[in-house]
Design a protein around this motif. Structure first.
Motif, short mmCIF file in Angstrom:
data_model
loop_
_atom_site.label_atom_id
_atom_site.label_comp_id
_atom_site.label_asym_id
_atom_site.label_seq_id
_atom_site.Cartn_x
_atom_site.Cartn_y
_atom_site.Cartn_z
N ASP A 1 -6.44 -4.67 -1.10
CA ASP A 1 -7.57 -4.76 -0.19
C ASP A 1 -8.34 -6.06 -0.40
N PHE B 1 -4.03 3.70 -7.48
CA PHE B 1 -5.15 3.33 -6.61
C PHE B 1 -5.73 1.97 -6.97
N ILE C 1 0.84 -1.21 0.00
CA ILE C 1 0.00 0.00 0.00
C ILE C 1 0.87 1.25 0.00
N ILE D 1 -4.13 -0.56 -4.93
CA ILE D 1 -4.58 -0.51 -3.54
C ILE D 1 -5.87 -1.32 -3.37
N ILE D 2 -6.78 -1.17 -4.31
CA ILE D 2 -8.01 -1.97 -4.29
C ILE D 2 -7.69 -3.45 -4.42
N SER E 1 -14.37 4.62 -1.74
CA SER E 1 -14.47 3.27 -2.30
C SER E 1 -15.13 2.31 -1.32
N GLN F 1 -10.13 8.91 -1.37
CA GLN F 1 -10.51 7.96 -2.42
C GLN F 1 -10.82 6.59 -1.82
N TYR F 2 -10.03 6.20 -0.84
CA TYR F 2 -10.25 4.89 -0.20
C TYR F 2 -11.55 4.90 0.61
N ALA G 1 -14.25 -1.30 -2.05
CA ALA G 1 -13.17 -1.73 -1.16
C ALA G 1 -13.80 -2.26 0.12
N SER H 1 0.64 3.89 -2.90
CA SER H 1 0.15 5.22 -2.53
C SER H 1 1.11 6.30 -3.02
N ILE I 1 -3.04 3.21 4.69
CA ILE I 1 -3.57 4.43 4.08
C ILE I 1 -3.54 5.58 5.08
#
Length: 235
Positions: free
Chosen positions: A87, A80, A71, A83-84, A130, A126-127, A136, A75, A146
């Motif tokens: 997750d 991104f 992450i 990152i998803i 999501s 953004q996270y 997410a 980041s 994050i």
């Protein structure tokens, strides 16, 4: 040599997120310890230290720590989608429903809280969006990475905080169950420091594809806790 203002603020951020006062709900977890205690299968400081060690080496280190490191990398690169992916991948590794649900609840609560006072971080916003849009899961190690990145806390220090936080949560649960005394709890935390340091060293530069975990006995213990009729802790 004095720390500059940015370094002082970073250290204060470490203290803030590491404090049991921070509202993530981790204090309500025992990671299966409550079941072991109820069945009289764990006895004192030595057994408890071994349980914490196994969890760190066999579960948290090679999964949560690798995801956290991934992450941070993505980041900083603004990736991104990765990152998803992290997750979802980490969510899939949590095979025990009780552990998985508790991790998601804590992660979402962490993001919600940090977003209240960190308003200028794009990845955090953004996270959070999501999670609200069900894109997410909000699994805790990803959420923690994050939030730490948003608060300008470095990767290795974030891993240290996560592993230390887990250790303290289990020791705290043992204290509330009456399994150990306070001085014994501090001895365990001190004893586990080299394990935390070695785990960080081994997992801080690995890719998401290198994630693994193998602690079948702990899996059985965690599943057994889920089926208990009466319990003090979520996990």
């Amino acid at each position: 040599m004095y720390m500059n203002i940015d370094e002082i603020e970073q250290e204060l951020g470490v203290m803030q997120l590491s404090d049991s006062f921070f509202p993530t709900g981790i204090f309500a977890t025992s990671n299966g310890l409550e079941y072991l205690f109820s069945q009289n299968k764990i006895h004192g400081m030595t057994d408890l230290a071994e349980m914490v060690k196994i969890n760190i080496i066999q579960q948290i280190g090679p999964t949560d720590c690798i995801a956290l490191a991934d992450i941070f990398e993505n980041s900083n690169e603004g990736n991104f989608d990765r990152i998803i992916q992290a997750d979802n991948t980490l969510f899939a590794t949590k095979s025990i429903k009780e552990i998985r649900d508790a991790s998601v609840r804590s992660g979402i609560q962490l993001v919600k809280c940090v977003a209240e006072f960190v308003k200028d971080d794009k990845m955090l916003k953004q996270y959070q969006d999501s999670i609200l849009e069900k894109k997410a899961n909000g699994i805790f190690p990803v959420a923690f990475a994050i939030c730490c990145n948003a608060m300008k806390i470095k990767k290795e220090k974030s891993m240290m905080m996560m592993l230390y936080g887990f250790s303290v949560a289990v020791v705290g649960a043992a204290l509330r169950l009456g399994l150990i005394q306070h001085f014994e709890g501090q001895k365990i935390i001190h004893k586990i420091k080299p394990v935390i340091a070695q785990t960080i060293k081994e997992n801080s530069n690995k890719s998401l594809s290198e994630m693994w975990q193998f602690a079948p006995q702990m899996d059985v213990i965690q599943m057994s806790h889920e089926k208990m009729d009466s319990k003090m802790f979520i996990t």
